[in-house]
Design a protein around this motif. Structure first.
Motif, PDB file in Angstrom:
ATOM      1  N   SER A 122       0.857  -1.181   0.000  1.00  0.00           N
ATOM      2  CA  SER A 122       0.000   0.000   0.000  1.00  0.00           C
ATOM      3  C   SER A 122       0.891   1.228   0.000  1.00  0.00           C
ATOM      4  N   ALA A 123       0.448   2.278  -0.646  1.00  0.00           N
ATOM      5  CA  ALA A 123       1.277   3.473  -0.769  1.00  0.00           C
ATOM      6  C   ALA A 123       1.608   4.069   0.590  1.00  0.00           C
ATOM      7  N   THR A 124       0.658   4.004   1.531  1.00  0.00           N
ATOM      8  CA  THR A 124       0.868   4.634   2.834  1.00  0.00           C
ATOM      9  C   THR A 124       1.287   3.639   3.907  1.00  0.00           C
ATOM     10  N   GLY A 125       1.657   2.436   3.528  1.00  0.00           N
ATOM     11  CA  GLY A 125       2.267   1.492   4.462  1.00  0.00           C
ATOM     12  C   GLY A 125       1.430   1.194   5.680  1.00  0.00           C
ATOM     13  N   LYS A 126       2.006   1.362   6.844  1.00  0.00           N
ATOM     14  CA  LYS A 126       1.361   1.028   8.115  1.00  0.00           C
ATOM     15  C   LYS A 126       0.126   1.866   8.390  1.00  0.00           C
ATOM     16  N   MET A 127      -0.045   2.946   7.639  1.00  0.00           N
ATOM     17  CA  MET A 127      -1.136   3.877   7.903  1.00  0.00           C
ATOM     18  C   MET A 127      -2.403   3.559   7.130  1.00  0.00           C
ATOM     19  N   VAL A 128      -2.352   2.621   6.185  1.00  0.00           N
ATOM     20  CA  VAL A 128      -3.536   2.297   5.402  1.00  0.00           C
ATOM     21  C   VAL A 128      -4.585   1.648   6.309  1.00  0.00           C
TER      22      VAL A 128
ATOM     23  N   ASP B 260       6.747   0.408   8.647  1.00  0.00           N
ATOM     24  CA  ASP B 260       6.675   0.680   7.208  1.00  0.00           C
ATOM     25  C   ASP B 260       7.703  -0.159   6.463  1.00  0.00           C
ATOM     26  N   PRO B 261       7.307  -0.764   5.339  1.00  0.00           N
ATOM     27  CA  PRO B 261       8.291  -1.440   4.487  1.00  0.00           C
ATOM     28  C   PRO B 261       9.166  -0.426   3.750  1.00  0.00           C
ATOM     29  N   ILE B 262      10.297  -0.884   3.286  1.00  0.00           N
ATOM     30  CA  ILE B 262      11.129  -0.078   2.393  1.00  0.00           C
ATOM     31  C   ILE B 262      10.297   0.324   1.175  1.00  0.00           C
ATOM     32  N   GLY B 263      10.358   1.602   0.812  1.00  0.00           N
ATOM     33  CA  GLY B 263       9.685   2.061  -0.397  1.00  0.00           C
ATOM     34  C   GLY B 263       8.211   2.348  -0.239  1.00  0.00           C
ATOM     35  N   GLN B 264       7.715   2.323   0.994  1.00  0.00           N
ATOM     36  CA  GLN B 264       6.296   2.590   1.246  1.00  0.00           C
ATOM     37  C   GLN B 264       6.147   3.469   2.475  1.00  0.00           C
ATOM     38  N   GLY B 265       4.941   4.036   2.626  1.00  0.00           N
ATOM     39  CA  GLY B 265       4.665   4.835   3.811  1.00  0.00           C
ATOM     40  C   GLY B 265       5.639   5.990   3.937  1.00  0.00           C
ATOM     41  N   GLU B 266       6.353   6.019   5.065  1.00  0.00           N
ATOM     42  CA  GLU B 266       7.291   7.112   5.346  1.00  0.00           C
ATOM     43  C   GLU B 266       8.714   6.800   4.890  1.00  0.00           C
ATOM     44  N   ARG B 267       8.880   5.714   4.092  1.00  0.00           N
ATOM     45  CA  ARG B 267      10.244   5.266   3.753  1.00  0.00           C
ATOM     46  C   ARG B 267      10.481   5.212   2.236  1.00  0.00           C
ATOM     47  N   ILE B 268       9.994   6.209   1.520  1.00  0.00           N
ATOM     48  CA  ILE B 268      10.227   6.275   0.080  1.00  0.00           C
ATOM     49  C   ILE B 268      11.731   6.436  -0.176  1.00  0.00           C
ATOM     50  N   GLN B 269      12.250   5.621  -1.078  1.00  0.00           N
ATOM     51  CA  GLN B 269      13.687   5.603  -1.355  1.00  0.00           C
ATOM     52  C   GLN B 269      14.095   6.556  -2.475  1.00  0.00           C
ATOM     53  N   TYR B 270      13.140   6.932  -3.306  1.00  0.00           N
ATOM     54  CA  TYR B 270      13.426   7.839  -4.426  1.00  0.00           C
ATOM     55  C   TYR B 270      12.449   9.015  -4.357  1.00  0.00           C
ATOM     56  N   PRO B 271      12.529   9.808  -3.283  1.00  0.00           N
ATOM     57  CA  PRO B 271      11.554  10.888  -3.116  1.00  0.00           C
ATOM     58  C   PRO B 271      11.729  11.982  -4.156  1.00  0.00           C
TER      59      PRO B 271
ATOM     60  N   ILE C 193      -4.088   9.735   8.374  1.00  0.00           N
ATOM     61  CA  ILE C 193      -2.720   9.330   8.064  1.00  0.00           C
ATOM     62  C   ILE C 193      -1.703  10.197   8.804  1.00  0.00           C
ATOM     63  N   GLU C 194      -1.928  11.504   8.828  1.00  0.00           N
ATOM     64  CA  GLU C 194      -0.970  12.420   9.447  1.00  0.00           C
ATOM     65  C   GLU C 194      -0.782  12.135  10.932  1.00  0.00           C
ATOM     66  N   THR C 195      -1.810  11.601  11.576  1.00  0.00           N
ATOM     67  CA  THR C 195      -1.721  11.292  13.001  1.00  0.00           C
ATOM     68  C   THR C 195      -0.634  10.259  13.276  1.00  0.00           C
ATOM     69  N   LEU C 196      -0.422   9.366  12.331  1.00  0.00           N
ATOM     70  CA  LEU C 196       0.511   8.260  12.522  1.00  0.00           C
ATOM     71  C   LEU C 196       1.897   8.545  11.947  1.00  0.00           C
ATOM     72  N   PHE C 197       2.117   9.783  11.466  1.00  0.00           N
ATOM     73  CA  PHE C 197       3.448  10.136  10.971  1.00  0.00           C
ATOM     74  C   PHE C 197       4.461  10.062  12.106  1.00  0.00           C
ATOM     75  N   CYS C 198       5.591   9.432  11.819  1.00  0.00           N
ATOM     76  CA  CYS C 198       6.696   9.384  12.772  1.00  0.00           C
ATOM     77  C   CYS C 198       7.765  10.421  12.435  1.00  0.00           C
ATOM     78  N   ALA C 199       7.919  10.714  11.159  1.00  0.00           N
ATOM     79  CA  ALA C 199       8.933  11.658  10.683  1.00  0.00           C
ATOM     80  C   ALA C 199       8.271  12.967  10.270  1.00  0.00           C
ATOM     81  N   PRO C 200       9.019  14.061  10.294  1.00  0.00           N
ATOM     82  CA  PRO C 200       8.459  15.323   9.819  1.00  0.00           C
ATOM     83  C   PRO C 200       7.955  15.187   8.382  1.00  0.00           C
ATOM     84  N   LYS C 201       6.739  15.659   8.152  1.00  0.00           N
ATOM     85  CA  LYS C 201       6.102  15.591   6.828  1.00  0.00           C
ATOM     86  C   LYS C 201       5.936  14.160   6.337  1.00  0.00           C
ATOM     87  N   GLY C 202       6.088  13.202   7.235  1.00  0.00           N
ATOM     88  CA  GLY C 202       5.798  11.823   6.878  1.00  0.00           C
ATOM     89  C   GLY C 202       6.812  11.159   5.980  1.00  0.00           C
TER      90      GLY C 202
END
Length: 688
Positions: free
Chosen positions: A154-160, A181-192, A399-408
């Motif tokens: 899912s695009a938003t990972g753990k937040m879906v 969050d998996p690599i490449g999903q949620g707050e862990r996009i590798q190619y932002p 979704i924003e409630t579950l952000f761990c990093a700034p701006k998700g």
């Protein structure tokens, strides 16, 4: 249509996400070099050849594995088998790194009626940040059972919503749940994308997994192991919490999370229970059903080692595991039932037949209420923490409630990327690598490509020519050279007059052109071919399509070749599981064609090749005494260039696992200078 929202609504695995991504995400890599002045439809007489070859190989691997399992008769047999399975899994996934400090930090605490949510960031590797939500029940006596939750595509990972649902549902019943969050999903996009939130320049989820993961093979890494390591380190963190009872530790996830649950069952001994959903099947069913799987879902050498999905669950036996599936899933329910049956026999020998469960829900792919309920009931039966038989009422968070990093996004915290590690590994390997030449280089190349030794004369067919193709000469004889049982390399011989017979034996010299994508099309479009014919007008000119391109380009997997998840990738990743790299197979095709030409009297061959075809042409030229001259156009500069470039165009079908541990293409080109190598316009990591 919004890509992220659409993914969250349907919550499908990689296949459905890619259907959306094909429509809405621009292709960054792996697009055809297809500019053509001709409107003639390319020839393709063997579109099912590659598929049936792989089906045969995978069936043989499965049958060998089943025979070993059928020979298990006693508890001692079963225990010995489990020991061997665990060792094979380690061989497939490779060595894990040293455990380094997690450096966890809680960035936010959310109070709810029945539980608290802590938003947490930890480091699974130095500087490599993992975002996770920890659900802690309220008004309970600690310690409580702990669960690691793994997310699907899912695009938003753990937040879906679906993954929030099982985390909340478990917390409300008395479980401490850490979902990451998996690599490449949620707050862990590798190619932002700079300045954009939750947007990837490659494509969230599947595409990032493929792009980063395929590149990792060059340095001997496997993204499935990287993702599993995140889960192992998540467990390390969970077990630091005083709220958690280490005697009851479970893992569950759906789809891509079902994959990680399955792999983690095989890799980590601290679990006491598991529940993979919508993944477990058999490798054979996926292949026969033409169902591509992510890079992390295809462990290196797994098929060659005799492993199947059920073996990863078996490695956890006799601990309790329930296999969850769906009747209308594209993950074939027959495969799930087959896996369960195999495990029932094994668990039975261990005296724990009731510890392997099965539930197949009635609907489509996803961690729906039916499957979540089956998981709750299974875990509750084991732990006794709750008597609930249905899912409690849930409240889905924004979704924003579950952000761990700034701006998700962890990129805002300068988290390292998978690529940054790959680049560093490539540079380190370059410093360590010996400069090989002669027989030492040949040995290294053969070990990497895995092709068999055979210099016998291959069988061949004489095919009927197909009309006027507007080639540089009026006619072309066509031959299908059998390089392996079930595999044909398609060879044309340009002629001034019609020819329906074996090749003439008028000279011992020949030019053999190895195509990039299609001999038929390149004979009409490629200037290099016309230039060679003009330069050597009296030398017989042959072309060759190796397996999987041109006249054997597959029409499988939705008849999609150039998509990152298409059939070219499909067979390349199965080649890695079979421990017979696709480049090695194609090199073998060229070598067998050279053997065939030699049997026809052509003992002095000038090999010419373009693009993708330049790789097997180069390797074959190392080994064939018949090759006296080599001309390469658009050949790969080096595998190091790909490994050290954040963006690259070369597909998995052209990459070789572990190659940079022993040699690189410049070593090959240096050796080929003894055969009068000419290089024309080499291609680096990107070429479009």
């Amino acid at each position: 249509m919004n890509f992220s929202n659409s993914v969250n609504k349907v919550n499908r695995c990689g296949i459905l996400i890619l259907l959306f991504s094909i429509l809405f995400i621009p292709m960054t890599s792996y697009t055809a070099d297809s500019s053509s002045s001709s409107s003639i439809e390319p020839l393709n007489r063997f579109p099912r050849m590659v598929q049936e070859y792989f089906v045969k190989q995978v069936r043989q691997a499965e049958q060998k594995s089943l025979e070993a399992k059928s020979n298990l008769k006693t508890k001692a047999d079963a225990e010995a088998y489990l020991k061997s399975v665990r060792e094979k899994i380690k061989q497939s996934f490779g060595e894990f790194p040293e455990k380094t400090p997690l450096n966890p930090r809680i960035t936010k605490v959310i109070e709810r009626d029945a539980y608290t949510i802590e938003n947490i960031i930890f480091e699974s590797r130095p500087g490599f940040l993992v975002t996770a939500n920890l659900y802690i029940p309220k008004n309970r006596k600690f310690p409580l059972p702990g669960i690691i939750g793994t997310c699907g595509h899912s695009a938003t990972g753990k937040m879906v919503d679906i993954y929030q649902s099982f985390a909340q549902g478990l917390a409300r019943q008395g479980y401490v749940v850490l979902i990451y969050d998996p690599i490449g999903q949620g707050e862990r996009i590798q190619y932002p994308v700079a300045g954009e939130i939750n947007k990837s320049s490659i494509g969230i989820g599947v595409r990032e997994h493929l792009y980063a993961g395929n590149q990792q093979f060059l340095v001997g890494e496997f993204i499935g192991a990287w993702r599993a390591w995140d889960g192992i380190r998540a467990l390390d963190y969970l077990l630091t919490r005083e709220e958690v009872d280490p005697k009851h530790i479970g893992v569950t996830g759906n789809s891509g999370g079902g994959t990680m649950t399955t792999w983690l069952c095989g890799l980590e001994s601290r679990w006491t229970m598991g529940a993979p959903s919508c993944f477990v099947i058999t490798f054979r069913r996926n292949l026969e059903n033409e169902l591509p799987a992510d890079t992390e879902q295809c462990p290196p050498k797994a098929l060659a080692l005799g492993l199947d999905h059920d073996d990863f669950i078996a490695a956890m036996a006799p601990k309790p595991v329930i296999l969850l599936g769906k009747e209308r899933d594209y993950f074939d329910a027959r495969g799930l039932e087959e896996a369960h049956k195999r495990l029932q026999n094994l668990y039975g020998l261990l005296g724990a037949r009731d510890n392997i469960g099965l539930f197949i829900g009635p609907s489509y792919h996803g961690y729906s209420i039916e499957n979540r309920t089956a998981m709750y009931q299974w875990f509750n039966k084991i732990t006794g923490v709750s008597k609930a038989q249905t899912e409690p009422e849930l409240t889905i968070e924004e979704i924003e409630t579950l952000f761990c990093a700034p701006k998700g996004q962890v990129s805002s915290l300068d988290s390292r990327t998978v690529f940054s590690f790959t680049k560093d590994s490539s540079k380190k390997l370059a410093q360590q690598r010996k400069q090989l030449s002669g027989n030492d280089l040949k040995d290294a190349v053969k070990e990497a490509l895995k092709f068999p030794a055979d210099n016998s004369v291959p069988e061949y067919r004489i095919l009927r020519p197909r009309g006027s193709r507007k080639y540089p000469k009026p006619h072309a004889a066509a031959y299908a050279v059998e390089t392996e049982p079930g595999i044909q390399a398609l060879v044309y011989l340009l002629c001034d007059e019609p020819k329906y017979s074996r090749p003439p034996r008028e000279t011992n010299e020949a030019i053999l052109y190895i195509s990039h994508l299609s001999s038929d099309q390149e004979l009409r479009d490629e200037p290099m071919i016309s230039e060679l014919i003009a330069k050597y007008p009296d030398t017989p000119f042959f072309t060759c399509d190796v397996r999987g391109i041109g006249e054997s380009k597959p029409n499988t997997c939705g008849d999609d070749f150039f998509n990152p998840y298409g059939n070219d990738y499909f067979y390349a990743i199965h080649s890695i599981m079979l421990d017979y790299p696709y480049v090695g197979q194609k090199t073998y095709d060229v070598l067998r064609v050279l053997d065939w030409l030699k049997s026809c009297g052509y003992t002095k061959v000038h090999i010419a090749a373009k693009g993708w075809g330049a790789l097997p042409a180069s390797f074959a030229s190392l080994f064939s005494d018949s090759v006296k001259q080599v001309t390469l156009k658009n050949a790969l500069t080096s595998y190091s260039d790909i490994a050290e470039s954040e963006f690259y165009d070369w597909p998995l079908a052209t990459l070789i696992p572990d190659v940079l541990k022993t040699f690189d293409m410049p070593d090959v080109y240096k050796e080929l200078k003894t055969k009068n190598l000419i290089q024309i316009e080499p291609w680096g990591a990107t070429y479009k």
